[in-house]
Design an enzyme around this catalytic site. Sequence first.
Site, PDB file in Angstrom:
ATOM      1  N   SER A 120       4.936   6.645   2.303  1.00 26.64           N
ATOM      2  CA  SER A 120       5.442   5.281   2.684  1.00 26.64           C
ATOM      3  C   SER A 120       4.787   4.292   1.946  1.00 26.64           C
ATOM      4  O   SER A 120       3.364   4.425   1.669  1.00 26.64           O
ATOM      5  CB  SER A 120       5.184   4.963   4.206  1.00 26.64           C
ATOM      6  OG  SER A 120       5.757   6.213   4.968  1.00 26.64           O
TER       7      SER A 120
ATOM      8  N   HIS B 229       0.998   5.082   1.445  1.00 27.89           N
ATOM      9  CA  HIS B 229       0.174   5.748   2.549  1.00 27.89           C
ATOM     10  C   HIS B 229       0.751   7.366   2.566  1.00 27.89           C
ATOM     11  O   HIS B 229       2.105   7.172   2.652  1.00 27.89           O
ATOM     12  CB  HIS B 229       0.415   5.153   3.823  1.00 27.89           C
ATOM     13  CG  HIS B 229      -0.625   6.039   5.110  1.00 27.89           C
ATOM     14  ND1 HIS B 229      -1.845   5.962   5.122  1.00 27.89           N
ATOM     15  CD2 HIS B 229       0.092   6.672   6.081  1.00 27.89           C
ATOM     16  CE1 HIS B 229      -2.078   6.632   6.054  1.00 27.89           C
ATOM     17  NE2 HIS B 229      -1.032   7.184   6.627  1.00 27.89           N
TER      18      HIS B 229
ATOM     19  N   ASP C 271      -2.120   0.298   8.532  1.00 26.12           N
ATOM     20  CA  ASP C 271      -1.048   1.240   8.154  1.00 26.12           C
ATOM     21  C   ASP C 271       0.104   0.871   9.098  1.00 26.12           C
ATOM     22  O   ASP C 271       0.946   1.707   9.362  1.00 26.12           O
ATOM     23  CB  ASP C 271      -1.240   2.636   8.129  1.00 26.12           C
ATOM     24  CG  ASP C 271      -2.433   3.278   7.257  1.00 26.12           C
ATOM     25  OD1 ASP C 271      -2.491   2.493   6.288  1.00 26.12           O
ATOM     26  OD2 ASP C 271      -3.195   3.904   7.433  1.00 26.12           O
TER      27      ASP C 271
ATOM     28  N   ASN D  14       1.056  -1.092   0.024  1.00 26.24           N
ATOM     29  CA  ASN D  14      -0.151   0.246  -0.204  1.00 26.24           C
ATOM     30  C   ASN D  14       1.001   1.106  -0.057  1.00 26.24           C
ATOM     31  O   ASN D  14       2.025   1.120   0.691  1.00 26.24           O
ATOM     32  CB  ASN D  14      -0.922  -0.093   1.301  1.00 26.24           C
ATOM     33  CG  ASN D  14      -1.660   1.197   1.460  1.00 26.24           C
ATOM     34  OD1 ASN D  14      -2.398   1.569   0.418  1.00 26.24           O
ATOM     35  ND2 ASN D  14      -1.849   1.969   2.535  1.00 26.24           N
TER      36      ASN D  14
END
Length: 181
Positions: free
Chosen positions: A129, A102, A138, A100
């Site tokens: 990130s 973020h 996260d 992912n």
Amino acid sequence: TVPVGILISGRGSNMQALVAGAGDAYRVVLVASDNPDAAGLAWAAEQGIPTLAHAGKRAEREAAFDAALRDAGVEVIALAGYMRILSPGFIARWRDRIVNIHPSLLPKYKGLDTHARALAAGDVEAGCSVHLVTEELDAGTVLGQARVPVLAGDTPETLAERVLAAEHSLYPAVLAEFVRR
Ligand code: GAR
């Protein structure tokens, strides 16, 4: 090249950057969304990339995504502005194969409104990130980060724009490195 599937919810600018950055390391074989009206879906379809939208309940949506991702031969899933929490079961089925991006320097500012929170804290730098997705939001291993300065007079919008440009160069580079691991 490693077949990658991308999940989006909206604009899809990071998805576009990932498509532009495909090459020797990875290729994008499916773009899927929880939002049939996501602008990024139309863009991907125009590029000839197979797309899928599923606006239903989470269990049904994830079952549809899982089947389509497997049918497409996907080995790694890249979340790119996918604004839903994936179920623990889905994450377990794709353990260590979901990444992912973020918009903060994790572990700072997990969740939403990252830029407003960085400004409110008086941070002098911000960033983004790329991390592994785990059941905890996260919180998975950080694979790469990019930093940008916070400038005098920044608003959440101006800071978001600066961070977004950094996202677009960071994500393809980190994904390419990740699939080669
Ligand atoms: C990006 O800034 C991404 O980092 C963020 O949403 C934006 C999506 O833009 N993601 C999150 O906040 C995840 N919780 P995009 O659709 O143009 O890539």
